[in-house]
Write a protein that holds these residues in place. Sequence first.
Motif, PDB file in Angstrom:
ATOM      1  N   VAL A  94       0.844  -1.194   0.000  1.00  0.00           N
ATOM      2  CA  VAL A  94       0.000   0.000   0.000  1.00  0.00           C
ATOM      3  C   VAL A  94       0.884   1.251   0.000  1.00  0.00           C
ATOM      4  CG1 VAL A  94      -2.188  -0.882   0.918  1.00  0.00           C
ATOM      5  CG2 VAL A  94      -0.372  -0.289   2.501  1.00  0.00           C
ATOM      6  N   THR A  95       0.376   2.285  -0.718  1.00  0.00           N
ATOM      7  CA  THR A  95       1.159   3.520  -0.840  1.00  0.00           C
ATOM      8  C   THR A  95       0.863   4.421   0.347  1.00  0.00           C
ATOM      9  OG1 THR A  95       0.961   3.295  -3.223  1.00  0.00           O
ATOM     10  CG2 THR A  95       1.816   5.372  -2.431  1.00  0.00           C
ATOM     11  N   THR A  96       1.377   4.031   1.478  1.00  0.00           N
ATOM     12  CA  THR A  96       1.269   4.842   2.678  1.00  0.00           C
ATOM     13  C   THR A  96       2.485   4.488   3.509  1.00  0.00           C
ATOM     14  OG1 THR A  96       0.033   5.063   4.730  1.00  0.00           O
ATOM     15  CG2 THR A  96      -0.318   3.065   3.555  1.00  0.00           C
ATOM     16  N   LEU A  97       2.792   5.308   4.495  1.00  0.00           N
ATOM     17  CA  LEU A  97       3.993   5.014   5.277  1.00  0.00           C
ATOM     18  C   LEU A  97       3.674   4.086   6.444  1.00  0.00           C
ATOM     19  CD1 LEU A  97       5.771   8.473   5.119  1.00  0.00           C
ATOM     20  CD2 LEU A  97       6.141   6.432   3.706  1.00  0.00           C
ATOM     21  N   LEU A 109      10.104  -0.456   1.636  1.00  0.00           N
ATOM     22  CA  LEU A 109      11.008  -0.529   0.479  1.00  0.00           C
ATOM     23  C   LEU A 109      11.882   0.717   0.351  1.00  0.00           C
ATOM     24  CD1 LEU A 109       8.269  -1.843  -1.977  1.00  0.00           C
ATOM     25  CD2 LEU A 109      10.055  -3.206  -0.877  1.00  0.00           C
ATOM     26  N   MET A 110      11.887   1.528   1.405  1.00  0.00           N
ATOM     27  CA  MET A 110      12.626   2.790   1.342  1.00  0.00           C
ATOM     28  C   MET A 110      14.121   2.551   1.130  1.00  0.00           C
ATOM     29  SD  MET A 110      10.826   5.492   1.589  1.00  0.00           S
ATOM     30  CE  MET A 110       9.061   5.739   1.757  1.00  0.00           C
ATOM     31  N   PRO A 111      14.746   3.406   0.317  1.00  0.00           N
ATOM     32  CA  PRO A 111      16.155   3.187  -0.010  1.00  0.00           C
ATOM     33  C   PRO A 111      17.134   3.539   1.100  1.00  0.00           C
ATOM     34  CG  PRO A 111      15.337   5.164  -1.086  1.00  0.00           C
ATOM     35  CD  PRO A 111      14.168   4.527  -0.427  1.00  0.00           C
ATOM     36  N   ILE A 112      16.788   4.511   1.956  1.00  0.00           N
ATOM     37  CA  ILE A 112      17.783   4.938   2.947  1.00  0.00           C
ATOM     38  C   ILE A 112      17.183   4.892   4.339  1.00  0.00           C
ATOM     39  CG2 ILE A 112      19.770   6.483   2.759  1.00  0.00           C
ATOM     40  CD1 ILE A 112      17.900   8.469   1.342  1.00  0.00           C
ATOM     41  N   GLU A 113      17.910   4.265   5.215  1.00  0.00           N
ATOM     42  CA  GLU A 113      17.518   4.207   6.616  1.00  0.00           C
ATOM     43  C   GLU A 113      17.581   5.615   7.198  1.00  0.00           C
ATOM     44  OE1 GLU A 113      16.989   1.559   8.856  1.00  0.00           O
ATOM     45  OE2 GLU A 113      16.799   0.225   7.130  1.00  0.00           O
ATOM     46  N   ARG A 116      13.368  10.245   6.056  1.00  0.00           N
ATOM     47  CA  ARG A 116      11.938  10.085   5.826  1.00  0.00           C
ATOM     48  C   ARG A 116      11.568  10.588   4.438  1.00  0.00           C
ATOM     49  NH1 ARG A 116       7.977   8.769   9.388  1.00  0.00           N
ATOM     50  NH2 ARG A 116       6.118   9.647   8.429  1.00  0.00           N
ATOM     51  N   LEU A 117      11.346   9.674   3.545  1.00  0.00           N
ATOM     52  CA  LEU A 117      10.876  10.047   2.216  1.00  0.00           C
ATOM     53  C   LEU A 117       9.395   9.725   2.157  1.00  0.00           C
ATOM     54  CD1 LEU A 117      13.720   8.517   0.017  1.00  0.00           C
ATOM     55  CD2 LEU A 117      13.592  10.769   1.071  1.00  0.00           C
ATOM     56  N   PHE A 118       8.694  10.404   1.292  1.00  0.00           N
ATOM     57  CA  PHE A 118       7.281  10.066   1.128  1.00  0.00           C
ATOM     58  C   PHE A 118       6.966   9.903  -0.351  1.00  0.00           C
ATOM     59  CE2 PHE A 118       7.884  14.579   1.920  1.00  0.00           C
ATOM     60  CZ  PHE A 118       7.401  15.126   0.755  1.00  0.00           C
ATOM     61  N   LEU A 133       9.792   8.798  -4.784  1.00  0.00           N
ATOM     62  CA  LEU A 133       9.922   9.006  -3.339  1.00  0.00           C
ATOM     63  C   LEU A 133      10.834  10.207  -3.132  1.00  0.00           C
ATOM     64  CD1 LEU A 133      10.810   5.324  -2.339  1.00  0.00           C
ATOM     65  CD2 LEU A 133       8.536   6.370  -2.264  1.00  0.00           C
ATOM     66  N   THR A 134      10.431  11.089  -2.264  1.00  0.00           N
ATOM     67  CA  THR A 134      11.269  12.268  -2.006  1.00  0.00           C
ATOM     68  C   THR A 134      10.949  12.840  -0.642  1.00  0.00           C
ATOM     69  OG1 THR A 134      11.947  14.424  -2.888  1.00  0.00           O
ATOM     70  CG2 THR A 134       9.624  13.913  -3.062  1.00  0.00           C
TER      71      THR A 134
END
Length: 264
Positions: A94-97, A109-113, A116-118, A133-134
């Motif tokens: 789902v497209t939510t955090l 699936l975020m690229p960087i620990e 906080r990208l959204f 994502l940005t």
Amino acid sequence: MTRTMETMMTAPRTTTPEGEPERLQRFLARCGVASRRHAETIIAQGRVQVNGEVVTAMGATVVSGRDVVTVDGVTVTPPNAHAYYVLHKPAGYVTTLKDPSGRPTVADLMPIEGRRLFPVGRLDRDTTGLLILTDDGELAHRLMHPRYHVDKSYVVVVRGVPGTQAFRTLEEGVDLDDGRTAPAEVELVDVAGGDATVRVVIREGRKRQVRRMFSAVGHPVVSLHRERFGPVLLGDLPEGATRPLEEDELAALRAAAGLSENEG
Ligand code: URA
């Protein structure tokens, strides 16, 4: 565009990590002031100050985020101190955090620990494909704003084969319960096993828009995949993977959102 060793080694796409020294002419080029070569001329002309001091030495370095750099008295900042990524969203996310029911989300699936990208906009849980994502709220806001008409291209497999009338309706505007859709570009790509593959380009971003458009013309969506968002192509990025936006992609995306090189 070929990536340099330097950018390949940089994890978040900030081009030069904040806090690291870089040559003044490179910094000015990143700020969109001029090409590196022309930046050298501007420096030699004594038009550049670092922390209030005129700098004409070519070897001078600055640290983005620490040093105040002005050109002709105007402070310049790099437009891309933010991070920008493309995610190939798999189905089932789902497209939510955060999902209250505990389903997998794009946050997994975020690229960087620790950064906080959204997601820019939303893809349905079963939709696959390109999601940006940005942490650049201004750009994200503009990209979703109807005023800028950023087009998105989808590859859709639908039940049955839409006929001429259905194509015309999809192209001219479909009456949905939230109003008629804006004109779309629609192209038949393939027919197999009684289902059709269609490429559709839309400039709006209503909820479940493509699914509702095809249902309304009698051809429910079997699968939906976004292959392009404005000037940015998904390419052969594997499902679940992310990649930083290239500099030229970011510039094109900013232009599509009505932002000039040196704004933001
Ligand atoms: N349109 C849809 O119906 N679903 C998406 O995920 C994206 C566009």
